[in-house]
Write an enzyme that holds these catalytic residues in place. Structure first.
Site, PDB file in Angstrom:
ATOM      1  N   GLY A 210       0.790  -1.223   0.000  1.00  0.00           N
ATOM      2  CA  GLY A 210       0.000   0.000   0.000  1.00  0.00           C
ATOM      3  C   GLY A 210       0.821   1.272   0.000  1.00  0.00           C
ATOM      4  O   GLY A 210       0.304   2.346   0.318  1.00  0.00           O
ATOM      5  N   ARG A 211       2.090   1.167  -0.346  1.00  0.00           N
ATOM      6  CA  ARG A 211       2.996   2.329  -0.375  1.00  0.00           C
ATOM      7  C   ARG A 211       3.265   2.899   1.013  1.00  0.00           C
ATOM      8  O   ARG A 211       3.751   4.026   1.145  1.00  0.00           O
ATOM      9  CB  ARG A 211       2.450   3.434  -1.273  1.00  0.00           C
ATOM     10  CG  ARG A 211       2.802   3.385  -2.760  1.00  0.00           C
ATOM     11  CD  ARG A 211       3.154   2.084  -3.273  1.00  0.00           C
ATOM     12  NE  ARG A 211       3.743   2.143  -4.618  1.00  0.00           N
ATOM     13  CZ  ARG A 211       3.943   1.098  -5.374  1.00  0.00           C
ATOM     14  NH1 ARG A 211       3.584  -0.098  -4.945  1.00  0.00           N
ATOM     15  NH2 ARG A 211       4.509   1.198  -6.549  1.00  0.00           N
TER      16      ARG A 211
END
Length: 234
Positions: A210-211
């Protein structure tokens, strides 16, 4: 939105795919940190250079310098993690090259090592200093002969980074070096030697799902100062 995108190039209507990877291999926690960033770097470097890691050239790193406010980057090779008893990141080059002259004018520089197969990268900011001539010559003596001759081809007739008329001129310079040192050892060129980048900041980056990446940074104000560690927002 899709995990891939397309974009035209140069007004020609060409389309290129720009992908995206979900980083899920590992994490980096404060408990993983060592007292000195060079120790953690050594561990990560061993991971990157291990058989099966898939990293083709783990010691390849991007060196960024600056001159008159204009940055310049190129890939060089990391060769040691200390020189002349001082810890840091060592590279060798023709000091008359663009990177060499820019480091002489302004020793502040940055390094980047991307071990993308491990979803890791390391950023370094620091100050470069010249490696002693004795250390440089000892390293040069251990290089393959072809690389030694290549160093001379980047000295005469013109220095590294200068304009040459064509490939044939480079091959002629190499042939001249072969003839000059035929039957003898190849000495270290006077303008060739090492730089040691003494780190002031070292950031370890581990990609996460999810960064929400892990970014842990070591920071100090002076080359002999104490390290502070902190987590950065991704």
């Amino acid at each position: 939105m899709s995990d891939t995108g397309t974009a035209g190039a140069g007004g020609r209507g060409e389309q290129h795919e720009f992908g995206r990877v979900d980083y899920t291999l590992a994490g980096l926690d404060e408990a993983d940190l060592t007292a000195d960033p060079m120790d953690l770097f050594g561990r990560w470097y061993d991971d990157a250079s291990a058989e099966g890691a898939g990293v083709a050239e783990p010691n390849a790193m991007v060196l960024s310098t600056v001159s008159d406010g204009r940055p310049s980057s190129r890939t060089v090779l990391l060769k040691e993690l200390s020189a002349d008893g001082v810890p840091g990141f060592v590279l060798y080059t023709n000091r008359a090259s663009r990177k060499g002259t820019e480091l002489a004018r302004d020793p502040h520089c940055a390094l980047h090592l991307g071990w993308y197969e491990l979803q890791r990268q390391v950023r370094v900011e620091g100050v470069a200093q010249r490696v002693s001539q004795a250390t440089s010559e000892a390293y040069f003596a251990g290089r393959p002969r072809a690389s030694q001759l290549g160093a001379w081809a980047s000295v005469q007739p013109v220095a590294q980074s200068q304009v040459v008329p064509d490939r044939a001129a480079l091959e002629a310079a190499y042939a001249a070096a072969e003839e000059r040192f035929a039957g003898s050892e190849v000495p270290c060129p006077p303008s060739w030697g090492g730089f040691l980048v003494v780190p002031l900041e070292v950031e370890f980056w581990q990609g996460r799902h999810g960064r929400v990446h892990d970014r842990l940074r070591y920071r100090r104000d002076t080359p002999d100062g104490d390290w502070v560690t902190e987590r950065l927002a991704p």
